[in-house]
Design an enzyme around this catalytic site. Structure first.
Site, PDB file in Angstrom:
ATOM      1  N   ASN A 108     -25.583 -13.952  -3.317  1.00 35.84           N
ATOM      2  CA  ASN A 108     -26.370 -14.364  -2.164  1.00 35.84           C
ATOM      3  C   ASN A 108     -25.430 -14.649  -0.997  1.00 35.84           C
ATOM      4  OD1 ASN A 108     -28.603 -15.132  -0.639  1.00 35.84           O
ATOM      5  ND2 ASN A 108     -28.641 -17.228  -1.439  1.00 35.84           N
ATOM      6  N   HIS A 110     -24.903 -17.048   2.596  1.00 39.40           N
ATOM      7  CA  HIS A 110     -25.298 -18.328   3.196  1.00 39.40           C
ATOM      8  C   HIS A 110     -24.652 -18.440   4.572  1.00 39.40           C
ATOM      9  CE1 HIS A 110     -26.657 -22.451   3.395  1.00 39.40           C
ATOM     10  NE2 HIS A 110     -25.453 -22.792   3.811  1.00 39.40           N
TER      11      HIS A 110
END
Length: 198
Positions: A108, A110
């Site tokens: 992911n 961020h």
């Protein structure tokens, strides 16, 4: 050598997905996006459809509870048999079914330099704290909120006149090539099905 199958999860406009698709179109790219899944009829699905990539929508509202949605999402991902799962602006936390099915193989991005400013408001929090430098991080997803192993980071300078929107846009511009580079690196080597890709 066959290319590594990747599934991308999105919730929004899909600008990061578009960057991954563009890189994936090059003949020497080590990965292939084999499916794109959204948690709603997200605008970003148009990028996948334009590229001929199969899509699926797994809405929370279509399931009896969060646990049922977690199972349905894991099943949708499994249907594409990926070696790597990439969250590209996916705005829901992953449940145990998906995390346990792909240990060490979910990543992911961020919009902050983790471990600083985790959570849903990384850009806003960085501005509120008055930092002069923030950035983007690519992490391996675990059961926590932005607590996974850091795979790569890039710094982005905060300007005096930045708003949340202007800073977030510059972070995205830095984040997208960073994520593409990480996905290329993680998928470049032949690996066995059981081995964590990261």
């Amino acid at each position: 050598m066959s290319r590594t199958p990747v599934v991308v999860l999105i919730s929004g406009t899909g600008s990061t997905l578009a960057a991954l698709l563009e890189a994936g179109a090059h003949p020497d790219c080590p990965y292939e996006i084999v499916g794109v899944i959204a948690d709603k009829e997200a605008a970003g699905l148009a990028h996948a459809r334009a590229a001929g990539v199969p899509t699926a929508v797994v809405r929370l509202a279509d399931h009896a509870d969060r646990a049922a949605w977690d199972r349905a999402l894991a099943e949708a991902v499994a249907g594409f048999s990926p070696r790597l799962v990439v969250l590209a602006g996916f705005m829901k936390l992953l449940g145990a079914p998906l995390l346990e099915a792909h240990p060490g193989r979910i990543i992911n991005t961020h919009p902050a330099l983790l471990p600083s400013f985790p959570g849903a408001h990384g850009v806003r929090d960085a501005l509120a704290h008055g930092v002069k430098v923030t950035g983007a991080t690519v992490i391996e997803v675990d059961a926590g909120v932005d607590t996974g192993r850091i795979l790569a980071q890039v710094a982005v300078e905060v300007h005096e006149d930045d708003t949340e929107a202007t800073l977030h846009e510059r972070i995205k511009q830095a984040e997208q090539p960073l994520l593409v580079d990480v996905v290329r690196r993680l998928t470049a080597a032949n690996r066995t099905e059981q081995e964590p890709i990261a």
